[in-house]
Scaffold this active site. Structure first.
Site, PDB file in Angstrom:
ATOM      1  N   HIS A 122       0.796  -1.232   0.000  1.00  0.00           N
ATOM      2  CA  HIS A 122       0.000   0.000   0.000  1.00  0.00           C
ATOM      3  C   HIS A 122       0.823   1.275   0.000  1.00  0.00           C
ATOM      4  O   HIS A 122       0.282   2.361  -0.154  1.00  0.00           O
ATOM      5  CB  HIS A 122      -0.968   0.028   1.188  1.00  0.00           C
ATOM      6  CG  HIS A 122      -0.289   0.395   2.471  1.00  0.00           C
ATOM      7  ND1 HIS A 122       0.307  -0.536   3.269  1.00  0.00           N
ATOM      8  CD2 HIS A 122      -0.084   1.596   3.059  1.00  0.00           C
ATOM      9  CE1 HIS A 122       0.843   0.072   4.310  1.00  0.00           C
ATOM     10  NE2 HIS A 122       0.627   1.366   4.217  1.00  0.00           N
TER      11      HIS A 122
HETATM   12  C1  UD1 Z   1      -2.178   5.536   5.674  1.00  0.00           C
HETATM   13  C2  UD1 Z   1      -0.883   6.051   6.295  1.00  0.00           C
HETATM   14  C3  UD1 Z   1       0.175   4.952   6.307  1.00  0.00           C
HETATM   15  C4  UD1 Z   1      -0.357   3.689   6.946  1.00  0.00           C
HETATM   16  C5  UD1 Z   1      -1.640   3.279   6.222  1.00  0.00           C
HETATM   17  C6  UD1 Z   1      -2.238   2.021   6.788  1.00  0.00           C
HETATM   18  C7  UD1 Z   1      -0.485   8.441   5.927  1.00  0.00           C
HETATM   19  C8  UD1 Z   1       0.318   9.431   5.200  1.00  0.00           C
HETATM   20  N1  UD1 Z   1      -0.331   7.184   5.558  1.00  0.00           N
HETATM   21  O1  UD1 Z   1      -1.936   5.296   4.306  1.00  0.00           O
HETATM   22  O2  UD1 Z   1       1.307   5.398   7.034  1.00  0.00           O
HETATM   23  O3  UD1 Z   1       0.606   2.660   6.851  1.00  0.00           O
HETATM   24  O4  UD1 Z   1      -2.587   4.354   6.335  1.00  0.00           O
HETATM   25  O5  UD1 Z   1      -3.264   1.553   5.971  1.00  0.00           O
HETATM   26  O6  UD1 Z   1      -1.209   8.798   6.817  1.00  0.00           O
HETATM   27  N2  UD1 Z   1      -9.247   4.666   1.294  1.00  0.00           N
HETATM   28  C9  UD1 Z   1     -10.450   4.023   1.160  1.00  0.00           C
HETATM   29  N3  UD1 Z   1     -11.063   3.591   2.291  1.00  0.00           N
HETATM   30  C10 UD1 Z   1     -10.536   3.780   3.518  1.00  0.00           C
HETATM   31  C11 UD1 Z   1      -9.306   4.445   3.638  1.00  0.00           C
HETATM   32  C12 UD1 Z   1      -8.664   4.878   2.516  1.00  0.00           C
HETATM   33  O7  UD1 Z   1     -10.969   3.832   0.065  1.00  0.00           O
HETATM   34  O8  UD1 Z   1     -11.154   3.376   4.513  1.00  0.00           O
HETATM   35  C13 UD1 Z   1      -8.559   5.133   0.086  1.00  0.00           C
HETATM   36  C14 UD1 Z   1      -8.604   6.632  -0.002  1.00  0.00           C
HETATM   37  O9  UD1 Z   1      -9.685   7.034  -0.765  1.00  0.00           O
HETATM   38  C15 UD1 Z   1      -7.282   6.989  -0.638  1.00  0.00           C
HETATM   39  C16 UD1 Z   1      -6.389   5.838  -0.318  1.00  0.00           C
HETATM   40  O10 UD1 Z   1      -7.202   4.780   0.169  1.00  0.00           O
HETATM   41  O11 UD1 Z   1      -7.432   7.068  -2.031  1.00  0.00           O
HETATM   42  C17 UD1 Z   1      -5.299   6.195   0.637  1.00  0.00           C
HETATM   43  O12 UD1 Z   1      -5.805   6.392   1.937  1.00  0.00           O
HETATM   44  P1  UD1 Z   1      -4.999   7.326   2.995  1.00  0.00           P
HETATM   45  O13 UD1 Z   1      -5.679   7.244   4.289  1.00  0.00           O
HETATM   46  O14 UD1 Z   1      -4.798   8.653   2.435  1.00  0.00           O
HETATM   47  O15 UD1 Z   1      -3.589   6.694   3.125  1.00  0.00           O
HETATM   48  P2  UD1 Z   1      -3.145   5.168   3.273  1.00  0.00           P
HETATM   49  O16 UD1 Z   1      -2.573   4.740   1.988  1.00  0.00           O
HETATM   50  O17 UD1 Z   1      -4.206   4.301   3.842  1.00  0.00           O
END
Ligand code: UD1
Length: 378
Positions: free
Chosen positions: A226
């Site tokens: 991820h």
């Molecule tokens: C975040 C953390 C990372 C951690 C990870 C665990 C930051 C910078 N990064 O990354 O350190 O290891 O969480 O998972 O804070 N999304 C969904 N559903 C959700 C959550 C996210 O669809 O419930 C999608 C969002 O729309 C986005 C993407 O996933 O496009 C990224 O989500 P985001 O929370 O920004 O960062 P992570 O990659 O999860």
């Protein structure tokens, strides 16, 4: 922004002895992502014995499989405030959090704010607090990958520099802080991941996930991807997908929403879906723990999972060029492969962990140590 009723929260907290707690010393805990929820469980349980806690959930993770399931499974109290921030660019996400967290802190007036790890809610929570002159405690302080292209590295460095209490899981993390001139308020507490894992391991044994997925114990691999360094780079993700498709062993791949979106946009999703790789939705902690515990090997770019693999004594191949968890490498249980296809395949076939392992992350009493230090400092 949603405020949960006190009644709901107290019902969930069951028979805690509120009379013994020092209600003048209200603490605020800030979480928002999967790894935060996992670490929050044991810390909140220990702090809840001594202090009045206010739990703020930023809502960075919001899908059931990324969020609610952890609260349902892990004995974490319902958040008092749910900020419902959701997705966005880093600036947008962090900015919105900063604004709403500040609002809650002004009303709640906690004596200390506790943040975890390296996520956007970590830096947002820490920054909102120090600007209001509320001291910050950082759980998992001092970790460094020395790769400032990682958003998590920026979050870690900045949070450490504005924290009053720094809870370091390893000697390496203490040394990292020292090299940056941070020595005051630094404590060696070991790692709360061990506490969470020890607390939940027995419960996870009841999981039926291996039968459900038709897997034989120690005859399959678990993969997770991820990190932005892999998902946002088509070439890297393509190499990882090619390696997974060529590995001649069952691979279970619980897929993070970020990764699924990227695979689809690069036209790689169908390739993986038509291969022997089992693509599944993200799992709750208990099923994931059980899946990892019974795997022959883990392939991951997650920091937390590298540690969990080590603690469970499952060899790990890290799909990054660096790691903050250098002890897992030094002990011979983890190895870096980056996104190099041939290296990943060769390591899956040949990597053998060393026979001896030290308990570098402690033995499960980190949250107690942290709660005692907080008690002594307030
Ligand atoms: C975040 C953390 C990372 C951690 C990870 C665990 C930051 C910078 N990064 O990354 O350190 O290891 O969480 O998972 O804070 N999304 C969904 N559903 C959700 C959550 C996210 O669809 O419930 C999608 C969002 O729309 C986005 C993407 O996933 O496009 C990224 O989500 P985001 O929370 O920004 O960062 P992570 O990659 O999860």
């Amino acid at each position: 922004m949603m405020k949960n009723s006190t009644k709901n929260k107290k019902e969930k907290m069951g028979k805690k002895t509120f009379e013994l707690k020092d209600m003048q010393k209200k603490l605020c805990i800030i979480v928002g992502t999967r790894p935060n929820f996992i670490k929050c469980g044991p810390v909140s349980r220990e702090l809840g014995k001594k202090f009045d806690e206010v739990l703020i959930h930023t809502g960075q993770h919001y899908d059931y499989e990324m969020n609610k399931i952890f609260f349902d499974e892990l004995d974490i109290p319902e958040p008092d405030f749910h900020l419902e921030i959701g997705s966005g660019t880093h600036g947008e996400q962090t900015g919105k959090m900063l604004k709403l967290i500040e609002r809650v802190l002004i009303t709640e007036k906690p004596k200390l704010v506790i943040v975890f790890g390296d996520c956007n809610n970590t830096i947002a929570g820490a920054l909102a607090s120090v600007k209001l002159h509320i001291p910050v405690a950082h759980v998992e302080a001092g970790l460094r990958s020395f790769d400032r292209s990682m958003p998590e590295e920026i979050n870690r460095v900045l949070t450490d520099h504005i924290s009053k209490l720094l809870f370091c899981p390893t000697q390496t993390s203490i040394n990292n802080l020292k090299n940056e001139g941070i020595v005051d308020g630094v404590y060696f507490t070991y790692d709360v991941t061990v506490d969470a894992l020890e607390y939940n391991k027995k419960i996870a044994e009841k999981s039926d996930i291996t039968n459900h997925l038709n897997l034989n114990k120690k005859e399959y691999l678990v993969a997770t991807v991820h990190r932005a360094g892999n998902t946002d780079n088509k070439n890297n993700l393509n190499n990882i997908v090619k390696a997974f498709c060529e590995i001649d062993e069952p691979i279970v791949f619980p897929i993070h929403p970020r990764t699924e979106k990227c695979l689809k946009s690069y036209g790689l999703y169908n390739k993986l879906n038509n291969s022997s790789v089992k693509l599944i939705a993200p799992l709750g902690y208990l099923d994931f723990l059980c899946l990892c515990n019974n795997a022959r090997m883990i392939l991951t770019d997650s920091g937390g999972i590298q540690k969990e693999a080590y603690i469970l004594k499952v060899p790990c191949i890290t799909l990054r060029k660096n790691t903050e968890w250098i002890e897992t490498i030094n002990d011979g249980w983890n190895i870096l492969a980056g996104s190099n296809k041939q290296k990943i395949i060769n390591l899956v076939n040949n990597f053998k962990p060393s026979s001896n392992q030290r308990f570098v992350f402690g033995q499960g009493n980190s949250s107690k140590i942290i709660a005692n230090i907080i008690s002594d400092n307030l």
